[in-house]
Design a protein around this motif. Structure first.
Motif, PDB file in Angstrom:
ATOM      1  N   PRO A 102      36.772  28.443  31.484  1.00 31.87           N
ATOM      2  CA  PRO A 102      36.890  29.352  32.619  1.00 31.87           C
ATOM      3  C   PRO A 102      38.012  28.914  33.546  1.00 31.87           C
ATOM      4  CG  PRO A 102      34.617  28.650  32.302  1.00 31.87           C
ATOM      5  CD  PRO A 102      35.478  27.780  31.443  1.00 31.87           C
ATOM      6  N   ILE A 103      38.616  29.887  34.224  1.00 29.47           N
ATOM      7  CA  ILE A 103      39.647  29.565  35.208  1.00 29.47           C
ATOM      8  C   ILE A 103      38.970  29.115  36.485  1.00 29.47           C
ATOM      9  CG2 ILE A 103      41.523  30.562  36.574  1.00 29.47           C
ATOM     10  CD1 ILE A 103      41.870  32.588  34.300  1.00 29.47           C
ATOM     11  N   ARG A 104      39.379  28.008  37.029  1.00 29.32           N
ATOM     12  CA  ARG A 104      38.839  27.524  38.300  1.00 29.32           C
ATOM     13  C   ARG A 104      39.892  27.733  39.371  1.00 29.32           C
ATOM     14  NH1 ARG A 104      34.195  24.738  37.993  1.00 29.32           N
ATOM     15  NH2 ARG A 104      33.462  24.179  35.916  1.00 29.32           N
ATOM     16  N   PRO A 157      28.925  38.924  39.729  1.00 28.55           N
ATOM     17  CA  PRO A 157      28.789  37.739  38.874  1.00 28.55           C
ATOM     18  C   PRO A 157      28.788  38.095  37.393  1.00 28.55           C
ATOM     19  CG  PRO A 157      26.666  38.332  39.822  1.00 28.55           C
ATOM     20  CD  PRO A 157      27.681  39.243  40.464  1.00 28.55           C
ATOM     21  N   VAL A 158      29.281  37.168  36.584  1.00 26.42           N
ATOM     22  CA  VAL A 158      29.156  37.289  35.130  1.00 26.42           C
ATOM     23  C   VAL A 158      27.710  36.964  34.794  1.00 26.42           C
ATOM     24  CG1 VAL A 158      29.949  36.433  32.897  1.00 26.42           C
ATOM     25  CG2 VAL A 158      31.545  36.582  34.815  1.00 26.42           C
ATOM     26  N   GLY A 169      29.383  27.779  43.819  1.00 26.62           N
ATOM     27  CA  GLY A 169      28.502  26.989  42.971  1.00 26.62           C
ATOM     28  C   GLY A 169      28.990  26.850  41.549  1.00 26.62           C
ATOM     29  N   GLY A 170      30.260  27.180  41.314  1.00 25.51           N
ATOM     30  CA  GLY A 170      30.809  27.061  39.965  1.00 25.51           C
ATOM     31  C   GLY A 170      30.411  28.181  39.026  1.00 25.51           C
TER      32      GLY A 170
END
Length: 509
Positions: free
Chosen positions: A22-24, A40-41, A93-94
């Protein structure tokens, strides 16, 4: 994945093979972003991280890339998921969320550089080899996770080939195929949507309660008994599903990994073969069953033929394998609803995402003197599964485990379900007439999947006058996958011959 616009190309070997991550990013969504709230996913979509859908389209004319790209930009690229990327914010929260981005269609249209000598020598093999290379090519996570690959040379089946690769997090196979069809038009009348076969309207997810019959005590008892059978079958199926996750594993056969950790997407091969829909319906009518019963029976016959030849087992042996049958739990949605969604750029009227339930469908390996025995057994098995709420319970169980125990627990359950069964099977309904994509007539549609930890996946797709059977195989486990495909054709032929003899005998009587 590396760029490939209308004026550029790339070779397979030049692409990196780093794993998807994932891109952060700490940035906020743009102020004019319609998904600025950060939808959200879903956990279910996150479970699909390693899985991709690949759809091969045979086209009846050479590729007109400017016209095709303009059509994609005007329709598919406007759909929210097709113009969004997954962004992971530390402040959130990531957890990843969907964020709109600008789509450059040229970044998603790829014309690969292939060896002209290999293409000239065997164009069908060149297409197959290119498809086999896709699992090793990562997608660029800074862009929406979909691509169109164009192979603009004739094969034995089509004038040119388009390959669509979509990450499974964008949606399940049913909704993605529906979205593609909503972007297509009838070849006979390009002003209208493709004609679809009539399907029973479904207002609920899967199961519609049986109406109570008018009558006396016997009618009431029959009505009540149907619910008792439903409850019993559901309890048995859910128990077996839980046992499969815990310990119940299929026997080892040439179709199964010895160690489920040995799964690899880089060894995938994709092959397909069409079956005449008229012949499938002939068998269906002769045996008073469904199209799905015929396809399950033909698959069981093909696997049996391959198994007994490969293993050398005694012809009197009988083995039961299990397939994961993926079922869309949504109510029926019309193609026009998808068109309206694309036009508006909003998905409010479409229940999108991955909303799948699972059925453990037995496949019996045996050598029958009567080829129709495979279809009879398939009908009996499928009818039994229809009298069960297994698909609803497995869908809700998966969602509940994800909410209660998190993504790791959900991934463990998902992995065990695939590892302890042998194959995955699906059957999709397509248009009943020929269609065209942006002025390109479509000769065939062959959907497939890779990334699931199984050596064999079987997908069936009806289109126009044919049903396409597609196999996604690990060629290290099933190196003679062409022979397996031939077994499907031969087994289906034997079943058709048996149905012809049955029809003849019935007429004579």
């Amino acid at each position: 994945m590396g760029d490939s616009g209308t004026n550029g190309s790339h070779s397979v070997a030049a692409l990196p093979t780093s794993p998807l991550l994932p891109i952060r990013t700490p940035r906020k969504a743009p102020a004019d972003d319609p998904t600025a709230d950060g939808e959200p996913v879903t956990p279910t979509a996150r479970l699909m991280e390693p899985i991709y859908i690949v759809v091969t389209l045979g086209l009846g004319c050479p590729v007109n890339l400017p016209v095709f790209s303009a059509g994609i930009a005007a329709q598919l690229a406007r759909y929210p998921r097709f113009c969004s990327i997954q962004v992971t914010d530390e402040a959130n929260g990531g957890n990843p969320r969907w964020v709109r981005t600008v789509v450059n269609v040229d970044d998603h249209t790829i014309i690969p550089t292939l060896d002209p000598v290999a293409v000239a020598a065997d164009p069908d093999r060149a297409v197959e080899d290119y498809l086999a290379s896709l699992p090793a090519l990562p997608m660029d996570r800074s862009r929406p996770l979909w691509e169109f690959h164009f192979l603009d040379f004739p094969t034995s089946e089509a004038t040119s080939t388009a390959v669509i690769r979509v990450h499974h997090s964008l949606g399940d196979g049913t909704t993605l195929i529906a979205l593609l069809l909503a972007s297509a038009r009838s070849a006979a009348d390009p002003t209208r949507l493709p004609a679809m076969p009539e399907q029973p309207a479904r207002t609920g997810a899967i199961y519609a309660p049986r109406p109570r019959s008018k009558g006396g005590v016997l009618a009431f008892l029959a009505w009540a008994w149907s619910y008792l059978v439903l409850a019993w079958n559901t309890m048995v199926d859910v128990t077996l599903f839980a046992a499969t996750i815990a310990f119940l594993r299929d026997p080892h056969t040439p179709f199964k990994y010895v160690d489920h950790g040995a799964a690899s997407s880089s060894r995938r091969r994709f092959v397909h073969q069409s079956l005449p829909l008229e012949d499938v319906k002939f068998i269906k009518n002769a045996m008073n069953c469904t199209v799905n019963d015929v396809l399950v029976g033909a698959t069981s016959a093909a696997l049996s033929r391959y198994f007994f030849r490969k293993s050398g087992a005694n012809n009197t042996s009988k083995i039961c394998l299990r397939s994961i049958l993926l079922v869309d739990t949504r109510p029926t949605t019309s193609l026009q609803t998808y068109v309206d969604m694309i036009d508006s750029g909003k998905s409010n009227d479409v229940d999108w995402g991955n909303q799948l339930g699972y059925i453990l469908l037995p496949f019996h390996l045996a050598m029958h003197d009567d080829p129709l025995a495979y279809v009879r057994k398939a009908k009996k098995t499928v009818d039994r599964k229809k009298s069960s709420l297994e698909v609803i319970f497995t869908c809700k169980m998966g969602e509940s485990f994800l909410k209660m125990f998190g993504l790791k627990a959900g991934a463990f359950i998902f992995g065990r379900m695939f590892a302890n069964t042998t194959l995955a099977f699906s059957n999709l309904v397509g248009p009943s007439e020929q269609i065209e994509f942006y002025g390109h007539p479509v000769v065939f549609i062959a959907p497939s999947v890779y990334g699931a930890p199984q050596a064999l996946l079987v997908q069936c797709q009806s289109y126009n006058s044919n049903i396409m059977v597609s196999l996604s195989v690990d060629e290290e486990i099933i190196p003679d996958y062409i022979q397996l495909m031939d077994d499907f054709v031969e087994s289906f032929g034997h079943i058709k011959d048996g149905a012809s003899r049955l029809s003849t005998s019935v007429k004579q009587e």
